[in-house]
Design a protein around this motif. Structure first.
Motif, mmCIF file in Angstrom:
data_model
loop_
_atom_site.group_PDB
_atom_site.id
_atom_site.type_symbol
_atom_site.label_atom_id
_atom_site.label_comp_id
_atom_site.label_asym_id
_atom_site.label_seq_id
_atom_site.Cartn_x
_atom_site.Cartn_y
_atom_site.Cartn_z
ATOM 1 N N LYS A 632 1.526 1.118 -0.140
ATOM 2 C CA LYS A 632 2.420 0.512 -1.204
ATOM 3 C C LYS A 632 3.087 -0.780 0.019
ATOM 4 O O LYS A 632 4.675 -1.435 -1.101
ATOM 5 C CB LYS A 632 3.827 1.262 -1.539
ATOM 6 C CG LYS A 632 4.924 0.900 -2.390
ATOM 7 C CD LYS A 632 5.815 1.935 -2.387
ATOM 8 C CE LYS A 632 7.362 1.911 -3.614
ATOM 9 N NZ LYS A 632 7.971 3.106 -4.303
ATOM 10 N N GLN A 633 3.831 -0.319 1.345
ATOM 11 C CA GLN A 633 4.598 -1.255 1.976
ATOM 12 C C GLN A 633 3.690 -1.874 2.737
ATOM 13 O O GLN A 633 3.845 -1.952 4.105
ATOM 14 C CB GLN A 633 4.822 -0.251 3.655
ATOM 15 C CG GLN A 633 6.237 1.092 2.612
ATOM 16 C CD GLN A 633 7.004 2.420 3.470
ATOM 17 O OE1 GLN A 633 6.041 2.568 5.125
ATOM 18 N NE2 GLN A 633 7.468 2.730 3.670
ATOM 19 N N ASP A 659 6.061 5.857 2.098
ATOM 20 C CA ASP A 659 4.754 5.143 1.828
ATOM 21 C C ASP A 659 3.826 5.898 1.301
ATOM 22 O O ASP A 659 4.406 7.238 0.942
ATOM 23 C CB ASP A 659 4.290 4.547 3.371
ATOM 24 C CG ASP A 659 3.490 3.769 2.968
ATOM 25 O OD1 ASP A 659 3.106 2.888 1.731
ATOM 26 O OD2 ASP A 659 3.547 3.067 3.726
ATOM 27 N N THR A 710 7.206 -4.466 -2.926
ATOM 28 C CA THR A 710 5.914 -3.837 -2.355
ATOM 29 C C THR A 710 4.496 -4.479 -2.812
ATOM 30 O O THR A 710 4.613 -4.850 -3.485
ATOM 31 C CB THR A 710 6.048 -2.352 -3.112
ATOM 32 O OG1 THR A 710 6.926 -2.345 -4.111
ATOM 33 C CG2 THR A 710 7.953 -1.526 -2.748
#
Length: 837
Positions: A632-633, A659, A710
């Motif tokens: 996601k990061q 994350d 994101t």
């Protein structure tokens, strides 16, 4: 003196009544049967309690044995229950009390026991040695008894009263099950998961015409306290429909390497109410009688720290899988459970299906909520009445004091207060009992605030009583609160795999393992359903599954793995964990007609935290191709294949706080790694630019994200050579790679905004370097500020709603940075279509 002549004795009058023995026996037997059915053996469908269990919980509540207080001797509780409510033997009371405390018997224990309350193989200590108090779940069973929510009936000697039924803040009969043998009938009900039962009850509250199939999407099957695996779901469906059915339960067994030259079967979960000593005894009997082959030893390594661990050693040269099949046939490692849902409804024993069980409970909770609301309304009206009288007295306190001082006695003062200030008897008595410290200015302000608060509460309670919809909503919300407080993840896995065949006749040889290690493909749908498809034998023509499969619910594929039936694969979760799973236990479908709706929910099959963890991909654990992950990061990682830990689950990446893994896929050197961010940026670059790392490494920078953005999609694709037309297909007819995006507003609740969608060819997007920002993949229009969904994969893209129903997407061919086309209905996820190629 002349002796007194004794009076003659009165003649003895005999009164012998002839009765018909058959009539007397019939009447006595009926009375006995009635007593057993209604007062001992069968639970009430409303609270799931037998009379002795209900009396135990009620008396412990009256004794104040709450979870935040100390334990007391069990013998004291038994004595209180026997002396006040249950005039039967202390052994029967203590046995019922012990069952309420056993975590392996009930899915949600109601008594917190301290001491030896027994085990699956041994009985409990005597009641003088053990101690007990109520568990948190029991407080919810008795909550509200002081608010006139249920009827109270006299006890056995008419000196005390006891509740006819408990309020029961959750469906205890389904959650904890029940068993009992009456006269001419019996009951045997399996425990279930609290979260699932509450979800099903809430759905039935909002959808009164729900079918059994609808409810089974929330309650797929029993959830046994000891875990294990339920094999075959047909019997469960029969039980949910008719109230009678049967299913098989299997132990959870894994093949592990014990030493450098020895493997064994490790049992960590057993079927419901089966103890380890019983299993060991059956195995020893089978080995001694030559019925079981290939077993060298059995060791029980169970302890309080690690739980159940039964190790079965396998002799050299024997297949562990073949030995396990023999154990399933000849030992309690596979056991059966016969469901017979008999309970009391309105004082009559009835056989109930799933829908009827939930409906009886919902009706009970509606009555409890209604009576509780009426009680609270009456209390607040009475209090408001007194507060209004007290305010009158404080406003004219001097005159009130004068009236009281001039009165000869209390009765005259009461009468004069009623006449002068227009009060009633209750208000006048309350004023006469008023203490001088309540005459301050601050007390007046408090009373005025209390008056206003009481009026608001009375208005709310009156509105609640006036609306059946609000009552049902209140019941639903309270059930949701209970699930949040006491709910736990599912322990028992559900599978459609076949059960073991009956044991061979004495003297006959056991057959070898029949199921061959054949090729198959495992599919994971975007809605979380898994299915195994057995592939044709060598030389046979593989059908075009995409052409033959009827487009039904859940047929959008998230991930697929080519493997064999006896090979383990890995399920990658968003927490960076890989869970080993056996392909053999998944339900199978013929390759000519694939419908993912027939699969099982993978979250029910694996041990995952339903609230935090979900499966994002399936991967092969035997392939030499590295596994690529995107987070996601914006972190990317390729994991070196092979040398996986010999554990049921293991970490695949070390995640930073906050994350999570967005996607995972096998990524050869020739593939491209693709990131799509919520701000509509798409980045792809060769997988070869990301060097493989060890399993516990944290990865490297994969995509540079703007503030607040994101990653919402990650995949590994291999672009096909050749020009692509507008449909996303290569010129030579092969399927191409497309990019599907759905834009919407971040401020709108999910599922309420249909948004706009666009499908573009992947060749429209230029490749850039790792850790850069990518290029725009979707132009936002007014009212749109983020991408809600994105997917990159083989054409054609298939969209489904949250419930798995197919949704239409625009035709492929849009420019990469064009705006989307408004959708007719909300899309929950996007994937590719079922294909065996």
């Amino acid at each position: 003196m002349t002796p007194r002549t004794p009076e003659p004795e009165a003649p003895i009058v005999e009164n012998i009544e002839d009765i018909d023995v058959s009539s007397e026996m019939q009447g006595s037997f009926l009375e006995y049967a009635y007593s057993v059915i209604y007062s001992r053996a069968l639970p009430d469908a409303r609270d799931g309690m037998k009379p002795v269990q209900r009396r135990i919980l009620f008396q412990m509540s009256e004794m104040g044995l709450r979870p935040d207080r100390g334990h007391v001797k069990s013998a004291r509780v038994v004595g209180e229950v026997m002396g006040k409510l249950h005039p039967h033997g202390d052994a029967s009371i203590y046995d019922a009390m012990v069952r309420l405390a056993q975590s392996w018997t009930l899915r949600l224990p109601l008594i917190d026991g301290h001491g030896n309350f027994g085990s699956l193989d041994d009985g409990p200590a005597a009641s003088r040695y053990t101690e007990a108090r109520l568990a948190p779940a029991a407080l919810l069973m008795t909550d509200g008894l002081d608010e006139d929510v249920v009827d109270f009936v006299p006890n056995y000697d008419n000196q005390l009263t006891q509740p006819d039924v408990l309020p029961a803040a959750y469906p205890n009969l389904l959650v904890n099950g029940a068993s009992g043998i009456a006269v001419g009938m019996a009951t045997n009900m399996a425990p279930h998961n609290l979260i699932e039962v509450v979800s099903g009850a809430r759905y039935l509250i909002t959808h009164p015409d729900a079918t059994v199939d609808d409810l089974m999407s929330f309650i797929p099957g029993p959830d046994l306290p000891g875990g294990g695996t339920i094999v075959g779901l047909a019997g469960i469906r029969d039980a949910y429909t008719t109230g009678r059915g049967a299913f098989k339960t299997r132990a959870k067994v894994s093949v592990e390497t014990l030493t450098a030259r020895k493997v064994g079967l490790v049992v960590t979960e057993l079927p419901y109410l089966v103890g380890a000593e019983k299993v060991i005894s059956k195995i020893k009997d089978g080995v001694n009688s030559k019925k079981l082959q290939g077993i060298s030893d059995v060791t029980d390594l169970t302890d309080r720290t690690n739980g159940l661990r039964l190790v079965i050693g396998i002799k050299t040269g024997f297949s562990p899988e073949a030995v396990l099949e023999q154990l399933y046939k000849l030992t309690p490692l596979e056991d059966s459970f016969n469901i017979n849902n008999v309970a009391l409804v309105g004082g009559q024993p009835q056989t109930l299906g799933l829908r009827e069980l939930l409906q009886v409970y919902i009706d009970h909770r509606i009555e409890v909520t209604t009576r509780r609301t009426q009680f609270r309304l009456a209390k607040r009206r009475d209090r408001l009445h007194l507060v209004l009288g007290l305010l009158i007295a404080i406003l004219d306190i001097d005159e009130v004091i004068q009236v009281i001082r001039n009165s000869d006695d209390t009765e005259q003062a009461r009468v004069r207060l009623i006449d002068v200030f227009d009060l009633d008897a209750l208000q006048a008595d309350y004023i006469l009992e008023l203490r001088l410290r309540r005459l301050t200015k601050f007390s007046r302000i408090e009373l005025e605030a209390e008056r206003d608060q009481l009026r608001r509460e009375i208005e709310q309670l009156e509105a609640l009583l006036a609306s059946k919809a609000l009552i049902r909503q209140t019941v639903s919300e309270e059930l949701d609160d209970v699930a949040d407080k006491l709910g736990t993840p599912r322990r028992t896995m559900l599978t459609e795999a076949r059960a073991a065949a009956p044991a061979a006749a004495r003297g006959s040889s056991l057959p070898s393992l029949e199921l061959a290690d054949t090729p198959c493909r495992v599919f994971l749908s975007t809605t979380g359903r898994a299915l195994r498809v057995d592939l044709p034998n060598d030389g046979e023509q593989a059908p075009d599954a995409a052409a033959h499969a009827r487009r039904s619910k859940h047929d959008a594929v998230r991930s697929t793995v080519l493997t064999t039936t006896r090979t383990e694969i890995g399920a990658v979760t968003n927490l960076g964990r890989v869970i080993r799973m056996s392909v053999l236990d998944l339900p199978s479908a013929p390759s000519a007609s694939i419908q993912l709706a027939a699969g099982v929910r993978i979250s029910d099959y694996l041990t995952v935290d339903a609230k935090r963890e979900r499966v994002v991909a399936l991967v092969s654990l035997t392939s030499g191709t590295p596994i690529a992950l995107g987070t996601k990061q914006g972190v990317v990682k390729r994991v070196t294949p092979g040398d996986w830990p010999n554990k049921p689950d293991f970490e695949l990446i070390t995640l930073k706080p906050g994350d999570e893994v967005v996607g995972a896929e096998q990524a050869p050197e020739s593939s491209n790694l693709v990131f799509v961010a919520s701000d509509a940026q798409l980045l792809h670059y060769p997988a070869a630019s990301v060097r493989p790392q060890g399993r516990l490494a944290g990865g490297m920078a994969g995509m540079s994200l703007s503030g607040g953005a994101t990653v919402i999609a990650f995949s590994a694709v291999i672009p096909r050579a050749g020009a692509e037309d507008d449909s996303g297909a290569d010129a030579d007819g092969e399927a191409g790679i497309v990019v599907a995006t759905v834009a919407g507003s971040s401020g709108v609740l999910p599922g309420t905004d249909t948004g706009s969608a666009k499908v573009s060819s992947f060749s429209e997007f230029p490749s850039k370097g790792r850790a850069t920002g990518g290029v725009r993949a979707h132009r936002f229009v007014k009212g749109e500020d983020s991408l809600q969904l994105a997917w990159v994969g083989p054409a054609p893209a298939l969209a489904v709603a949250a419930d798995g129903a197919v949704r239409a997407l625009p035709d492929a061919g849009a420019k990469r940075d064009a705006s989307g086309t408004p959708l007719a209905a909300a899309v929950g996820s996007i994937g590719f279509t079922v294909s065996l190629s």
